[in-house]
Enzyme design. Structure first.
Site, PDB file in Angstrom:
ATOM      1  N   HIS A 259       0.847  -1.200   0.000  1.00  0.00           N
ATOM      2  CA  HIS A 259       0.000   0.000   0.000  1.00  0.00           C
ATOM      3  C   HIS A 259       0.876   1.241   0.000  1.00  0.00           C
ATOM      4  O   HIS A 259       1.956   1.224   0.585  1.00  0.00           O
ATOM      5  CB  HIS A 259      -0.920   0.011   1.235  1.00  0.00           C
ATOM      6  CG  HIS A 259      -2.095   0.906   1.073  1.00  0.00           C
ATOM      7  ND1 HIS A 259      -2.045   2.253   1.368  1.00  0.00           N
ATOM      8  CD2 HIS A 259      -3.339   0.662   0.592  1.00  0.00           C
ATOM      9  CE1 HIS A 259      -3.220   2.790   1.092  1.00  0.00           C
ATOM     10  NE2 HIS A 259      -4.031   1.855   0.619  1.00  0.00           N
ATOM     11  N   GLU A 314      -7.794  -5.354  -0.428  1.00  0.00           N
ATOM     12  CA  GLU A 314      -8.314  -6.140  -1.538  1.00  0.00           C
ATOM     13  C   GLU A 314      -8.256  -7.645  -1.284  1.00  0.00           C
ATOM     14  O   GLU A 314      -9.025  -8.396  -1.875  1.00  0.00           O
ATOM     15  CB  GLU A 314      -7.558  -5.801  -2.827  1.00  0.00           C
ATOM     16  CG  GLU A 314      -7.578  -4.335  -3.194  1.00  0.00           C
ATOM     17  CD  GLU A 314      -8.952  -3.825  -3.594  1.00  0.00           C
ATOM     18  OE1 GLU A 314      -9.958  -4.396  -3.150  1.00  0.00           O
ATOM     19  OE2 GLU A 314      -8.998  -2.845  -4.349  1.00  0.00           O
TER      20      GLU A 314
END
Ligand code: ACO
Length: 368
Positions: A259, A314
């Site tokens: 991320h 996700e």
């Protein structure tokens, strides 16, 4: 050479690839604490919201102060009316050339949506997506497009339309949990795209359509389908180490990990994983997903020891939505539905800020 400009006092031209570390907006909507692994929406940790609020309640919570109170008192009715109004978009969607996917058909529907140019368009846009998504899915697969049921919540109606029969309460709750978890997340790429467009004074539809485009990529909202593909390709967790090592050695990224902001585990991953408990009997995947996740985290640590690469939202989006019974081709369209609430809030916030977003480029071409 950097585009020429007159620097204001104390302001030096600075090049940050990917705008990494640059603050480009102030917001009251969400606070992403990358070091602490915390996400706060309007003062409340995400753990206090997801699993407790419906999608409609989450939208009303985020939109507080941006839309009139009377509209926020019954977002469920507003969304239901928007789903009914969205039927007017069907001719434009049906007229589209064959072969378009669900995401593209939704965008076409959005183009055709009757809007008023007021702040209330936020309700119409997000609410209509709850119908445009299953309508686009039916169209893409040659199925009859059902009519919306305004007595239902978006999640219940959407699942009903997708499968042609009512969804179980646990599935509706699972989808609500997902949609609330992803309502808003700082200045992510799609939200930034929306704010850039809004900053030019363009209308809300244009800004949302721009955000739609930015969300689609696999480095942003396009990741959860490929996460499921990865879990399928690995199959038995015993084979995970070999499969993952081969992927990393080939220079490919593991979807659902890493991320830009979090330097620790994405808090949304656990919020979504908790949502699997009531669906556990349906998710044969959960145990193997957890085992594969551990192998992947260890492999990423070996592969990039200098960079924290942790599980992102996700990974468990894929596992949760699969357990809810949603086809993987609809994961990104569902992300757009949930995030549209955040996009609209940021568009309205950007309108109040009133400053054109216009960074500079550094010229590295041939000298003139
Ligand atoms: N697998 C393997 N390596 C990775 C991964 C990954 N998932 N993520 C980052 N890396 C590596 C990169 O290859 C790079 O290595 P290098 O310096 O040797 O080239 C290094 O880590 C840094 O990567 P960047 O792309 O510079 O980091 P950035 O902060 O820009 O990327 C991103 C963040 C795009 C999310 C990245 O981690 C990624 O591609 N993840 C996989 C896709 C994914 O899961 N996307 C969903 C993100 S969550 C969301 O948007 C809702």
């Amino acid at each position: 050479m950097t585009e020429r400009f007159e620097p204001s006092e104390g302001c030096l031209p600075l090049y940050a690839p990917g705008l990494d570390g640059i603050i480009a907006a102030e917001t009251v909507l969400s606070d992403v604490d990358g070091a602490g692994g915390r996400l706060v929406l309007r003062g409340r940790p995400i753990e206090e919201l997801a699993g407790k609020l419906t999608f409609e309640q989450g939208a009303a919570f985020l939109w507080r102060g941006f839309l009139p109170d009377e509209d926020l008192s019954d977002v469920k009715a507003g969304f239901a009316a928007a789903r009914v109004a969205a039927r007017q978009c069907l001719p434009a969607m049906k007229a589209a050339p064959g072969g378009l996917g669900v995401y593209e058909l939704m965008r076409l529907g959005l183009e055709a949506l009757p809007l008023t140019g007021t702040v209330r368009d936020a309700i119409v846009i997000s609410g209509s997506l709850g119908y445009l998504l299953p309508a686009a899915d039916a169209l893409a697969h040659g199925r009859q497009i059902g009519a919306p049921d305004p007595s239902l919540s978006i999640s219940a109606d959407l699942l009903r339309l997708l499968r042609g029969k009512p969804a179980r309460q646990a599935e509706v709750a699972g989808l609500d949990r997902y949609l609330v978890t992803i309502l808003d997340h700082g200045l992510n790429a799609s939200t930034f795209a929306a704010r850039v467009i809004a900053s030019t004074g363009a209308d809300m539809r244009s800004a949302v359509l721009g955000a739609f485009g930015a969300l689609k990529g696999p480095l942003h909202g396009g990741a959860p389908g490929p996460v499921l593909d990865m879990l399928d390709a690995i199959g038995d967790p015993e084979d995970a180490a070999r499969w993952i090592d081969e992927e990393l050695a080939a220079g490919r990224r593991l979807m659902g990990f890493g991320h830009r902001i979090y330097r620790t585990r994405d808090p949304r991953a656990d919020v979504l994983r908790e949502g699997l408990a009531p669906l556990r009997q349906q998710s044969g995947r959960l145990r193997s997903a957890e085992a594969i996740e551990s192998v992947a985290l260890a492999a990423l640590k070996r592969h990039r020891p200098s960079r924290v690469l942790e599980t992102n939202v996700e990974f468990y989006t894929a596992v949760l939505l699969d357990a809810v019974g949603v086809d993987r081709s609809l994961f990104t369209p569902l992300f757009a539905l949930g995030r549209s609430v955040g996009w609209c809030a940021h568009i309205l916030e950007q309108g109040k800020a009133g400053k054109l977003i216009r960074p500079m480029s550094r010229y590295v071409g041939q000298a003139g």
